[in-house]
Scaffold this active site. Sequence first.
Site, PDB file in Angstrom:
ATOM      1  N   ASP A   2      -7.379   3.191  -2.922  1.00 39.94           N
ATOM      2  CA  ASP A   2      -8.047   3.267  -1.615  1.00 39.94           C
ATOM      3  C   ASP A   2      -8.293   4.726  -1.272  1.00 39.94           C
ATOM      4  O   ASP A   2      -7.357   5.520  -1.181  1.00 39.94           O
ATOM      5  CB  ASP A   2      -7.150   2.618  -0.551  1.00 39.94           C
ATOM      6  CG  ASP A   2      -7.789   2.607   0.830  1.00 39.94           C
ATOM      7  OD1 ASP A   2      -8.953   3.034   0.969  1.00 39.94           O
ATOM      8  OD2 ASP A   2      -7.108   2.160   1.781  1.00 39.94           O
ATOM      9  N   LYS A  34      -3.142   5.183  -2.504  1.00 40.62           N
ATOM     10  CA  LYS A  34      -4.130   6.001  -1.816  1.00 40.62           C
ATOM     11  C   LYS A  34      -4.569   7.125  -2.746  1.00 40.62           C
ATOM     12  O   LYS A  34      -3.720   7.726  -3.433  1.00 40.62           O
ATOM     13  CB  LYS A  34      -3.501   6.612  -0.560  1.00 40.62           C
ATOM     14  CG  LYS A  34      -3.072   5.569   0.460  1.00 40.62           C
ATOM     15  CD  LYS A  34      -4.269   4.955   1.121  1.00 40.62           C
ATOM     16  CE  LYS A  34      -3.860   3.980   2.206  1.00 40.62           C
ATOM     17  NZ  LYS A  34      -5.029   3.435   2.905  1.00 40.62           N
ATOM     18  N   LYS A  47      -9.826  -6.903   8.443  1.00 42.41           N
ATOM     19  CA  LYS A  47      -8.700  -6.703   9.359  1.00 42.41           C
ATOM     20  C   LYS A  47      -9.175  -7.270  10.693  1.00 42.41           C
ATOM     21  O   LYS A  47     -10.124  -6.712  11.273  1.00 42.41           O
ATOM     22  CB  LYS A  47      -8.387  -5.215   9.522  1.00 42.41           C
ATOM     23  CG  LYS A  47      -7.879  -4.537   8.248  1.00 42.41           C
ATOM     24  CD  LYS A  47      -7.795  -3.027   8.420  1.00 42.41           C
ATOM     25  CE  LYS A  47      -7.272  -2.351   7.157  1.00 42.41           C
ATOM     26  NZ  LYS A  47      -7.465  -0.888   7.181  1.00 42.41           N
ATOM     27  N   SER A  75       0.859  -1.181   0.000  1.00 44.29           N
ATOM     28  CA  SER A  75       0.000   0.000   0.000  1.00 44.29           C
ATOM     29  C   SER A  75       0.894   1.231   0.000  1.00 44.29           C
ATOM     30  O   SER A  75       1.713   1.402   0.903  1.00 44.29           O
ATOM     31  CB  SER A  75      -0.873  -0.030   1.261  1.00 44.29           C
ATOM     32  OG  SER A  75      -1.575   1.178   1.403  1.00 44.29           O
ATOM     33  N   GLU A  90     -11.376   0.920  -3.026  1.00 46.18           N
ATOM     34  CA  GLU A  90     -11.623   0.655  -1.610  1.00 46.18           C
ATOM     35  C   GLU A  90     -12.210   1.889  -0.918  1.00 46.18           C
ATOM     36  O   GLU A  90     -11.713   3.006  -1.077  1.00 46.18           O
ATOM     37  CB  GLU A  90     -10.292   0.250  -0.953  1.00 46.18           C
ATOM     38  CG  GLU A  90     -10.469  -0.318   0.431  1.00 46.18           C
ATOM     39  CD  GLU A  90      -9.143  -0.791   1.038  1.00 46.18           C
ATOM     40  OE1 GLU A  90      -8.138  -0.860   0.312  1.00 46.18           O
ATOM     41  OE2 GLU A  90      -9.146  -1.081   2.244  1.00 46.18           O
ATOM     42  N   ASP A 118     -13.929  -1.376   3.803  1.00 50.04           N
ATOM     43  CA  ASP A 118     -12.964  -1.560   4.891  1.00 50.04           C
ATOM     44  C   ASP A 118     -13.547  -0.897   6.143  1.00 50.04           C
ATOM     45  O   ASP A 118     -14.178  -1.566   6.978  1.00 50.04           O
ATOM     46  CB  ASP A 118     -11.624  -0.935   4.452  1.00 50.04           C
ATOM     47  CG  ASP A 118     -10.579  -0.862   5.555  1.00 50.04           C
ATOM     48  OD1 ASP A 118     -10.792  -1.433   6.629  1.00 50.04           O
ATOM     49  OD2 ASP A 118      -9.514  -0.216   5.345  1.00 50.04           O
ATOM     50  N   GLY A 144      -4.141  -4.137   6.334  1.00 52.01           N
ATOM     51  CA  GLY A 144      -3.090  -3.905   7.322  1.00 52.01           C
ATOM     52  C   GLY A 144      -3.293  -2.565   7.993  1.00 52.01           C
ATOM     53  O   GLY A 144      -3.961  -1.682   7.451  1.00 52.01           O
ATOM     54  N   LYS A 196      -1.374  -1.051  -4.291  1.00 53.56           N
ATOM     55  CA  LYS A 196      -2.526  -0.237  -3.866  1.00 53.56           C
ATOM     56  C   LYS A 196      -2.018   1.174  -3.669  1.00 53.56           C
ATOM     57  O   LYS A 196      -0.992   1.384  -3.023  1.00 53.56           O
ATOM     58  CB  LYS A 196      -3.086  -0.834  -2.574  1.00 53.56           C
ATOM     59  CG  LYS A 196      -3.882   0.121  -1.684  1.00 53.56           C
ATOM     60  CD  LYS A 196      -4.638  -0.662  -0.619  1.00 53.56           C
ATOM     61  CE  LYS A 196      -4.892   0.135   0.646  1.00 53.56           C
ATOM     62  NZ  LYS A 196      -5.614  -0.638   1.675  1.00 53.56           N
TER      63      LYS A 196
HETATM   64  O1  NPG Z   1       0.636  -1.966   4.986  1.00 53.57           O
HETATM   65  O2  NPG Z   1      -0.196  -2.056   6.991  1.00 53.57           O
HETATM   66  C1  NPG Z   1      -0.093  -1.540   5.877  1.00 53.57           C
HETATM   67  C2  NPG Z   1      -0.899  -0.321   5.584  1.00 53.57           C
HETATM   68  C3  NPG Z   1      -2.049  -0.640   4.707  1.00 53.57           C
HETATM   69  O3  NPG Z   1      -3.032   1.204   3.614  1.00 53.57           O
HETATM   70  C4  NPG Z   1      -2.979   0.534   4.611  1.00 53.57           C
HETATM   71  N1  NPG Z   1      -3.692   0.769   5.674  1.00 53.57           N
HETATM   72  O4  NPG Z   1      -6.760   2.388   5.162  1.00 53.57           O
HETATM   73  O5  NPG Z   1      -6.156   0.335   5.030  1.00 53.57           O
HETATM   74  C5  NPG Z   1      -5.921   1.504   5.315  1.00 53.57           C
HETATM   75  C6  NPG Z   1      -4.541   1.900   5.764  1.00 53.57           C
HETATM   76  C7  NPG Z   1      -4.401   2.479   7.130  1.00 53.57           C
HETATM   77  C8  NPG Z   1      -3.210   2.351   7.779  1.00 53.57           C
HETATM   78  C9  NPG Z   1      -5.408   3.131   7.744  1.00 53.57           C
HETATM   79  C10 NPG Z   1      -3.019   2.864   9.047  1.00 53.57           C
HETATM   80  C11 NPG Z   1      -5.216   3.635   9.002  1.00 53.57           C
HETATM   81  C12 NPG Z   1      -4.028   3.512   9.638  1.00 53.57           C
END
Ligand code: NPG
Length: 368
Positions: free
Chosen positions: A188, A163, A262, A135, A213, A238, A290, A161
Amino acid sequence: MKIQAVELRVLKMRLLQPFRTSFGVQQDRYPLLVRLEIDGRSQWGECVAGEGPWYSYETVETAWQILKGYLVPAIIGREVADVDALETLFAPVRGHHMAKACIEMAFTGALAEHARKPLATFLGGVRDRVETGVSIGIQATVDELLDNIGAQLAQGYRRIKVKIEPGWDVTTIAAIRQRYPEITLMADANCAYTLDDAAHLAQLDQFGLLMLEQPLTAGDLVDHAALQRQLRTPICLDESIESAREARQALELGSCRVINIKPGRVGGFAESRRIHDLASKASAPVWCGGMLETGIGRACNVALATLPNFRLPGDISASDRYWAEDIVEPPFVLQRGGTIAVPTRWGLGVRVKVDLVERLTVRRELLR
Ligand code: NPG
């Protein structure tokens, strides 16, 4: 299984790179860890709550308070036979699934260890490696993003992925597709749009995204259903899915075609399993998201992702994507085909580096 004591800790850990989403930028992570003392042994769990109430209403601070004030007192000194019993003890506390999940997952780790099985096998997993993606946060420029994607692909990650947010979406994705026409790509939005943006978001349909997402706000299953009717790109939810109830409603309403599970968000492994089974019945694939976890949360995510309906690569990247040094041994490493090997030792399957945890700890309390 008698839970003799529970220790809460907050660590301070610096991410190797700042992570920018539509919520803001994150450079330091403050993981909240729990350590259960069960039958004289330690079992670790990780709470995925963030530092502020952006992704969820839960934060490190609220989780600490709910754990200390309500969840830990409900279980301490008690014989808890199984996860059903644990869920019953937690049921009077409304919501706060992140706070509940860290105990549920640590407890399940203890059950797996007691049964002399690796966590994945104990959960009913069917594979010995899980496919993983990466991500990538919002970057300062499109060129930086393109270079970053190139670097991740070179490392072996097979699904990218990115953002998105208003102003960093259609033209950004177009630039990625031009440079990397064939990669498995998804976006996402972390709730950054409204239904008024439907026509704009429909422009993403031309790029063959694996999924889009969480485009809209978390509580809005009805508008997500309306948006999905206007998009060819599958919507994945999510933030909207806090438990099996929302998963069932989302699948019934047509709010999504894919679910990001998750375990740390939905209350733990048992609820994840329920969501997994509902989605499976509805022929909707799931994948494991994650939350910038340490190796403790990652071990849980890897184990969960071995269940059969986890059919898409997860945000379960290798430890070195996040940390100079992970708090578990061995760290998670990227292997052939963009996969991560599932630990085979009993229980959580990785050893927690207690000395390192001690050094990183900024807050600690032992509850008996
Ligand atoms: O690789 O753990 C990872 C991050 C993956 O993008 C990721 N997480 O929206 O899913 C999400 C986002 C996130 C991470 C959201 C941390 C909030 C806090």
